[in-house]
Motif scaffolding. Structure first.
Motif, PDB file in Angstrom:
ATOM      1  N   ASN A   1       0.808  -1.231   0.000  1.00  0.00           N
ATOM      2  CA  ASN A   1       0.000   0.000   0.000  1.00  0.00           C
ATOM      3  C   ASN A   1       0.833   1.269   0.000  1.00  0.00           C
ATOM      4  O   ASN A   1       0.471   2.267   0.627  1.00  0.00           O
ATOM      5  N   PHE A   2       1.973   1.230  -0.705  1.00  0.00           N
ATOM      6  CA  PHE A   2       2.789   2.437  -0.828  1.00  0.00           C
ATOM      7  C   PHE A   2       2.207   3.283  -1.950  1.00  0.00           C
ATOM      8  O   PHE A   2       2.100   2.839  -3.092  1.00  0.00           O
ATOM      9  N   GLY A   3       1.859   4.534  -1.642  1.00  0.00           N
ATOM     10  CA  GLY A   3       1.165   5.376  -2.613  1.00  0.00           C
ATOM     11  C   GLY A   3       1.888   6.638  -3.011  1.00  0.00           C
ATOM     12  O   GLY A   3       1.249   7.584  -3.454  1.00  0.00           O
ATOM     13  N   GLN A   4       3.210   6.688  -2.877  1.00  0.00           N
ATOM     14  CA  GLN A   4       3.934   7.904  -3.233  1.00  0.00           C
ATOM     15  C   GLN A   4       5.106   7.600  -4.162  1.00  0.00           C
ATOM     16  O   GLN A   4       6.242   8.001  -3.894  1.00  0.00           O
TER      17      GLN A   4
ATOM     18  N   GLN B   1       0.634  18.921  -4.256  1.00  0.00           N
ATOM     19  CA  GLN B   1       0.301  17.504  -4.357  1.00  0.00           C
ATOM     20  C   GLN B   1      -0.909  17.227  -3.461  1.00  0.00           C
ATOM     21  O   GLN B   1      -1.029  17.819  -2.381  1.00  0.00           O
ATOM     22  N   PRO B   2      -1.780  16.312  -3.892  1.00  0.00           N
ATOM     23  CA  PRO B   2      -2.969  16.033  -3.073  1.00  0.00           C
ATOM     24  C   PRO B   2      -2.655  15.425  -1.701  1.00  0.00           C
ATOM     25  O   PRO B   2      -3.465  15.527  -0.786  1.00  0.00           O
ATOM     26  N   ASN B   3      -1.485  14.837  -1.549  1.00  0.00           N
ATOM     27  CA  ASN B   3      -1.146  14.200  -0.272  1.00  0.00           C
ATOM     28  C   ASN B   3      -0.369  15.118   0.675  1.00  0.00           C
ATOM     29  O   ASN B   3       0.098  14.668   1.709  1.00  0.00           O
ATOM     30  N   TRP B   4      -0.209  16.392   0.321  1.00  0.00           N
ATOM     31  CA  TRP B   4       0.507  17.304   1.204  1.00  0.00           C
ATOM     32  C   TRP B   4      -0.256  17.503   2.502  1.00  0.00           C
ATOM     33  O   TRP B   4      -1.454  17.786   2.487  1.00  0.00           O
TER      34      TRP B   4
ATOM     35  N   GLU C   1      -1.276  19.608   5.980  1.00  0.00           N
ATOM     36  CA  GLU C   1      -1.516  21.025   6.233  1.00  0.00           C
ATOM     37  C   GLU C   1      -0.203  21.710   6.614  1.00  0.00           C
ATOM     38  O   GLU C   1       0.588  21.176   7.391  1.00  0.00           O
ATOM     39  N   GLY C   2       0.057  22.867   6.024  1.00  0.00           N
ATOM     40  CA  GLY C   2       1.263  23.635   6.307  1.00  0.00           C
ATOM     41  C   GLY C   2       2.446  23.305   5.412  1.00  0.00           C
ATOM     42  O   GLY C   2       3.461  23.990   5.460  1.00  0.00           O
ATOM     43  N   HIS C   3       2.306  22.256   4.589  1.00  0.00           N
ATOM     44  CA  HIS C   3       3.448  21.857   3.758  1.00  0.00           C
ATOM     45  C   HIS C   3       3.738  22.872   2.641  1.00  0.00           C
ATOM     46  O   HIS C   3       4.889  23.064   2.271  1.00  0.00           O
ATOM     47  N   ALA C   4       2.701  23.515   2.133  1.00  0.00           N
ATOM     48  CA  ALA C   4       2.904  24.518   1.069  1.00  0.00           C
ATOM     49  C   ALA C   4       3.864  25.606   1.535  1.00  0.00           C
ATOM     50  O   ALA C   4       4.698  26.082   0.754  1.00  0.00           O
ATOM     51  N   GLU C   5       3.778  25.999   2.808  1.00  0.00           N
ATOM     52  CA  GLU C   5       4.681  27.020   3.340  1.00  0.00           C
ATOM     53  C   GLU C   5       6.115  26.494   3.403  1.00  0.00           C
ATOM     54  O   GLU C   5       7.061  27.232   3.127  1.00  0.00           O
ATOM     55  N   LYS C   6       6.280  25.218   3.741  1.00  0.00           N
ATOM     56  CA  LYS C   6       7.622  24.616   3.765  1.00  0.00           C
ATOM     57  C   LYS C   6       8.231  24.625   2.365  1.00  0.00           C
ATOM     58  O   LYS C   6       9.418  24.908   2.185  1.00  0.00           O
ATOM     59  N   VAL C   7       7.420  24.304   1.370  1.00  0.00           N
ATOM     60  CA  VAL C   7       7.895  24.307  -0.021  1.00  0.00           C
ATOM     61  C   VAL C   7       8.309  25.718  -0.421  1.00  0.00           C
ATOM     62  O   VAL C   7       9.383  25.921  -0.995  1.00  0.00           O
TER      63      VAL C   7
END
Length: 193
Positions: free
Chosen positions: A24-27, A151-154, A156-162
């Motif tokens: 079940n690895f999805g990335q 990405q849909p699997n990000w 919350e808050g990951h967009a700021e890290k990017v």
């Protein structure tokens, strides 16, 4: 031109995908990033390469396809189940050293100015230990990251890290940089002489 047509896809990827789905690895890494890595790696014969985040070995397979016979690839993954898949399908290649460890622990032990290309596809070397990783790139060498587009699997808050990572890389005058809104969002840095 149709960039979604992927010629000469490594045959082993289909088997890697089956085993990755079984846990079940999805990335998985996408094929556009893979064909890009294969092409860039081919520009560095007798090269030394580092992949941070082997996962099940999809991108690893692409990198190996582009490498010359005397090149070396170190690939690091902390998940036992994922690296077991990579070992099963790719472990026979004598050019490849698979390391099951935290990326942070490996990064700090590697020689500076040694790698012709680093593909950072996990947190270590990208969102943490970035400076230590950039010091590993030799002059004329590449530092490549993907998944810079939303990405849909990000979480919350990951967009700021990017956004913070991109700004940090843009301000690093040791490197030339190009950002590509292509595949999952690829950034390429080349270390200046």
């Amino acid at each position: 031109m149709n960039d979604s047509h992927i010629p000469h896809k490594p045959a082993i990827i289909e088997k890697i995908d089956v085993d990755a789905a079984g846990i079940n690895f999805g990335q998985p890494s996408d094929d556009l990033t893979g064909i890009f890595l294969r092409t860039i790696v081919a520009s560095k014969p007798s090269g030394n390469f580092l992949e941070l985040g082997t996962s099940a070995g999809r991108a690893t397979a692409w990198i190996l396809e582009g490498m010359s016979k005397d090149s070396k690839l170190i690939s690091v993954e902390s998940d036992d189940a994922l690296i077991a898949i990579a070992k099963k399908h790719l472990g026979h290649d004598s050019r490849l050293e698979l390391i099951c460890s935290l990326g942070e622990d490996v990064i700090v032990q590697l020689p500076k100015n040694h790698f012709d290309l680093i593909f950072a596809d996990t947190w270590p070397g990208k969102y943490n230990h970035l400076e230590e990783t950039l010091l590993l790139v030799k002059e004329g060498g590449f530092y490549i990251i993907d998944d810079m587009l939303p990405q849909p699997n990000w979480p919350e808050g990951h967009a700021e890290k990017v956004a913070n990572l991109i700004q940090t890389l843009e301000n690093d005058d040791r490197f030339q940089m190009v950002k590509m809104s292509w595949a999952s969002g690829v950034i390429i840095l080349v270390k200046k002489a």
